[in-house]
Design a protein around this motif. Structure first.
Motif, PDB file in Angstrom:
ATOM      1  N   PHE A  34       0.848  -1.173   0.000  1.00 40.96           N
ATOM      2  CA  PHE A  34       0.000   0.000   0.000  1.00 40.96           C
ATOM      3  C   PHE A  34       0.892   1.233   0.000  1.00 40.96           C
ATOM      4  CE2 PHE A  34      -4.296  -1.645   0.837  1.00 40.96           C
ATOM      5  CZ  PHE A  34      -3.999  -2.950   1.163  1.00 40.96           C
ATOM      6  N   ARG A  35       0.305   2.380  -0.263  1.00 41.19           N
ATOM      7  CA  ARG A  35       1.057   3.627  -0.151  1.00 41.19           C
ATOM      8  C   ARG A  35       0.130   4.741   0.306  1.00 41.19           C
ATOM      9  NH1 ARG A  35       2.354   4.873  -6.580  1.00 41.19           N
ATOM     10  NH2 ARG A  35       0.207   5.349  -7.220  1.00 41.19           N
ATOM     11  N   GLN A  36       0.740   5.730   0.922  1.00 45.11           N
ATOM     12  CA  GLN A  36      -0.025   6.872   1.401  1.00 45.11           C
ATOM     13  C   GLN A  36       0.789   8.133   1.192  1.00 45.11           C
ATOM     14  OE1 GLN A  36      -1.455   6.535   5.436  1.00 45.11           O
ATOM     15  NE2 GLN A  36      -3.060   8.054   5.056  1.00 45.11           N
ATOM     16  N   THR A  54      -3.012  -1.601  -8.801  1.00 45.21           N
ATOM     17  CA  THR A  54      -3.823  -0.425  -9.043  1.00 45.21           C
ATOM     18  C   THR A  54      -3.470   0.119 -10.426  1.00 45.21           C
ATOM     19  OG1 THR A  54      -4.591   1.640  -8.056  1.00 45.21           O
ATOM     20  CG2 THR A  54      -2.218   1.266  -8.055  1.00 45.21           C
ATOM     21  N   ASP A  55      -4.444   0.739 -11.080  1.00 45.52           N
ATOM     22  CA  ASP A  55      -4.262   1.116 -12.480  1.00 45.52           C
ATOM     23  C   ASP A  55      -3.049   2.006 -12.718  1.00 45.52           C
ATOM     24  OD1 ASP A  55      -7.825   1.356 -13.346  1.00 45.52           O
ATOM     25  OD2 ASP A  55      -6.448  -0.348 -13.244  1.00 45.52           O
ATOM     26  N   SER A  56      -2.779   2.893 -11.789  1.00 47.68           N
ATOM     27  CA  SER A  56      -1.724   3.884 -12.012  1.00 47.68           C
ATOM     28  C   SER A  56      -0.323   3.289 -12.051  1.00 47.68           C
ATOM     29  CB  SER A  56      -1.787   4.974 -10.942  1.00 47.68           C
ATOM     30  OG  SER A  56      -1.573   4.424  -9.658  1.00 47.68           O
ATOM     31  N   VAL A  57      -0.156   2.040 -11.612  1.00 46.46           N
ATOM     32  CA  VAL A  57       1.188   1.441 -11.597  1.00 46.46           C
ATOM     33  C   VAL A  57       1.319   0.273 -12.567  1.00 46.46           C
ATOM     34  CG1 VAL A  57       1.414   2.120  -9.187  1.00 46.46           C
ATOM     35  CG2 VAL A  57       0.842  -0.260  -9.742  1.00 46.46           C
ATOM     36  N   LYS A  58       0.242  -0.105 -13.215  1.00 46.65           N
ATOM     37  CA  LYS A  58       0.301  -1.236 -14.141  1.00 46.65           C
ATOM     38  C   LYS A  58       1.319  -0.990 -15.236  1.00 46.65           C
ATOM     39  CE  LYS A  58      -4.436  -2.889 -13.480  1.00 46.65           C
ATOM     40  NZ  LYS A  58      -5.776  -3.032 -14.076  1.00 46.65           N
ATOM     41  N   GLY A  59       2.136  -2.003 -15.486  1.00 48.56           N
ATOM     42  CA  GLY A  59       3.170  -1.885 -16.503  1.00 48.56           C
ATOM     43  C   GLY A  59       4.463  -1.276 -15.998  1.00 48.56           C
ATOM     44  N   ARG A  60       4.429  -0.715 -14.799  1.00 46.39           N
ATOM     45  CA  ARG A  60       5.641  -0.091 -14.231  1.00 46.39           C
ATOM     46  C   ARG A  60       6.128  -0.802 -12.976  1.00 46.39           C
ATOM     47  NH1 ARG A  60       5.402   4.904 -12.207  1.00 46.39           N
ATOM     48  NH2 ARG A  60       3.173   4.791 -11.629  1.00 46.39           N
ATOM     49  N   PHE A  61       5.210  -1.308 -12.189  1.00 47.03           N
ATOM     50  CA  PHE A  61       5.558  -1.976 -10.930  1.00 47.03           C
ATOM     51  C   PHE A  61       5.328  -3.474 -11.064  1.00 47.03           C
ATOM     52  CE2 PHE A  61       4.606   1.722  -7.746  1.00 47.03           C
ATOM     53  CZ  PHE A  61       5.400   2.568  -8.509  1.00 47.03           C
ATOM     54  N   LEU A  79       9.551   5.554 -12.459  1.00 45.74           N
ATOM     55  CA  LEU A  79       8.897   6.256 -11.354  1.00 45.74           C
ATOM     56  C   LEU A  79       8.524   7.681 -11.736  1.00 45.74           C
ATOM     57  CD1 LEU A  79      10.997   4.797  -8.448  1.00 45.74           C
ATOM     58  CD2 LEU A  79       8.501   4.751  -8.572  1.00 45.74           C
ATOM     59  N   LYS A  80       7.414   8.130 -11.180  1.00 43.86           N
ATOM     60  CA  LYS A  80       6.884   9.458 -11.443  1.00 43.86           C
ATOM     61  C   LYS A  80       6.755  10.217 -10.126  1.00 43.86           C
ATOM     62  CE  LYS A  80       3.951   7.527 -15.101  1.00 43.86           C
ATOM     63  NZ  LYS A  80       2.554   7.382 -15.587  1.00 43.86           N
ATOM     64  N   PRO A  81       6.738  11.534 -10.163  1.00 44.42           N
ATOM     65  CA  PRO A  81       6.550  12.301  -8.921  1.00 44.42           C
ATOM     66  C   PRO A  81       5.289  11.896  -8.166  1.00 44.42           C
ATOM     67  CG  PRO A  81       7.322  13.747 -10.649  1.00 44.42           C
ATOM     68  CD  PRO A  81       7.053  12.425 -11.299  1.00 44.42           C
ATOM     69  N   GLU A  82       4.261  11.514  -8.876  1.00 46.70           N
ATOM     70  CA  GLU A  82       3.019  11.121  -8.198  1.00 46.70           C
ATOM     71  C   GLU A  82       3.132   9.779  -7.488  1.00 46.70           C
ATOM     72  OE1 GLU A  82       3.396  12.123 -11.386  1.00 46.70           O
ATOM     73  OE2 GLU A  82       2.028  11.015 -12.734  1.00 46.70           O
ATOM     74  N   ASP A  83       4.235   9.071  -7.654  1.00 49.03           N
ATOM     75  CA  ASP A  83       4.476   7.852  -6.887  1.00 49.03           C
ATOM     76  C   ASP A  83       5.058   8.155  -5.510  1.00 49.03           C
ATOM     77  OD1 ASP A  83       5.634   6.405  -9.937  1.00 49.03           O
ATOM     78  OD2 ASP A  83       3.703   6.026  -8.964  1.00 49.03           O
ATOM     79  N   ASN A 107      -4.653  -6.991   8.601  1.00 55.65           N
ATOM     80  CA  ASN A 107      -4.521  -6.791  10.047  1.00 55.65           C
ATOM     81  C   ASN A 107      -3.085  -6.661  10.533  1.00 55.65           C
ATOM     82  OD1 ASN A 107      -3.559  -9.415   9.959  1.00 55.65           O
ATOM     83  ND2 ASN A 107      -5.416 -10.326  10.815  1.00 55.65           N
ATOM     84  N   SER A 108      -2.122  -6.741   9.641  1.00 53.50           N
ATOM     85  CA  SER A 108      -0.726  -6.578  10.046  1.00 53.50           C
ATOM     86  C   SER A 108      -0.058  -5.597   9.094  1.00 53.50           C
ATOM     87  CB  SER A 108       0.018  -7.919  10.004  1.00 53.50           C
ATOM     88  OG  SER A 108      -0.544  -8.836  10.913  1.00 53.50           O
ATOM     89  N   TRP A 109       0.718  -4.672   9.674  1.00 49.74           N
ATOM     90  CA  TRP A 109       1.326  -3.612   8.879  1.00 49.74           C
ATOM     91  C   TRP A 109       2.781  -3.413   9.280  1.00 49.74           C
ATOM     92  CZ3 TRP A 109      -1.187  -1.160   4.920  1.00 49.74           C
ATOM     93  CH2 TRP A 109      -2.565  -1.401   4.831  1.00 49.74           C
ATOM     94  N   GLY A 110       3.604  -3.075   8.290  1.00 52.60           N
ATOM     95  CA  GLY A 110       4.963  -2.673   8.570  1.00 52.60           C
ATOM     96  C   GLY A 110       5.014  -1.199   8.947  1.00 52.60           C
ATOM     97  N   GLN A 111       6.229  -0.729   9.214  1.00 46.69           N
ATOM     98  CA  GLN A 111       6.398   0.651   9.668  1.00 46.69           C
ATOM     99  C   GLN A 111       6.431   1.636   8.494  1.00 46.69           C
ATOM    100  OE1 GLN A 111       8.825  -1.474   9.234  1.00 46.69           O
ATOM    101  NE2 GLN A 111      10.465  -0.347   8.214  1.00 46.69           N
ATOM    102  N   GLY A 112       6.594   1.136   7.304  1.00 41.56           N
ATOM    103  CA  GLY A 112       6.621   1.986   6.123  1.00 41.56           C
ATOM    104  C   GLY A 112       8.025   2.357   5.695  1.00 41.56           C
ATOM    105  N   THR A 113       8.160   2.623   4.407  1.00 46.22           N
ATOM    106  CA  THR A 113       9.422   3.096   3.855  1.00 46.22           C
ATOM    107  C   THR A 113       9.100   4.207   2.858  1.00 46.22           C
ATOM    108  OG1 THR A 113      11.504   2.418   2.801  1.00 46.22           O
ATOM    109  CG2 THR A 113       9.512   1.322   2.025  1.00 46.22           C
ATOM    110  N   GLN A 114       9.831   5.312   2.948  1.00 48.50           N
ATOM    111  CA  GLN A 114       9.521   6.496   2.154  1.00 48.50           C
ATOM    112  C   GLN A 114      10.116   6.384   0.749  1.00 48.50           C
ATOM    113  OE1 GLN A 114       7.600   9.235   2.946  1.00 48.50           O
ATOM    114  NE2 GLN A 114       7.939   9.952   0.837  1.00 48.50           N
ATOM    115  N   VAL A 115       9.293   6.706  -0.235  1.00 47.36           N
ATOM    116  CA  VAL A 115       9.738   6.801  -1.622  1.00 47.36           C
ATOM    117  C   VAL A 115       9.465   8.223  -2.091  1.00 47.36           C
ATOM    118  CG1 VAL A 115       9.312   6.055  -3.996  1.00 47.36           C
ATOM    119  CG2 VAL A 115       9.365   4.372  -2.138  1.00 47.36           C
TER     120      VAL A 115
END
Length: 119
Positions: A34-36, A54-61, A79-83, A107-115
């Motif tokens: 996921f991303r936020q 998700t549609d915005s990453v198809k073909g790239r991720f 990668l794009k700025p909107e990523d 129900n389980s989440w990591g701490q996240g990593t910034q891109v």
């Protein structure tokens, strides 16, 4: 619950690539990315069980996994700025199916990593 540890985030320019990793404390077939972005809701990026993107990453991720290491990866190309976002790994231990690519179903989440992608 599953303990998740992400790594691999960083700063790149538009068109660059990054590979995120998420290692789980035990094997689970239901894992996803996921991303936020600031000021936005958390959104699903990809799940390893169905191969949904998700549609915005198809073909790239590309999402992949190494079962021997209890690890999933997210290869991010073009990668794009909107990523730009905090990227989170999620997991769920249900047995007979896996969640939809929605934050409230895991129900389980990591701490996240910034891109961060700069133009």
């Amino acid at each position: 619950q599953v303990r998740l540890v992400e790594s691999g985030g960083g700063s790149v320019q538009t068109g660059g690539s990054l590979r995120l990793s998420c290692t789980a404390s035990l094997y689970t077939k239901c894992m996803a990315w996921f991303r936020q972005a600031p000021g936005k809701e958390r959104e699903g990026v990809a799940d390893i069980y169905t191969g949904t993107y998700t549609d915005s990453v198809k073909g790239r991720f590309t999402i992949s996994r190494d079962n021997a290491k209890n690890t999933i990866y997210l290869q991010m190309n073009s990668l794009k700025p909107e990523d730009t976002a905090m990227y989170y790994c999620a997991a769920d231990l249900r047995i007979f199916s896996c969640p939809r690519l929605l934050p409230n179903e895991y129900n389980s989440w990591g701490q996240g990593t910034q891109v961060t992608v700069s133009s």
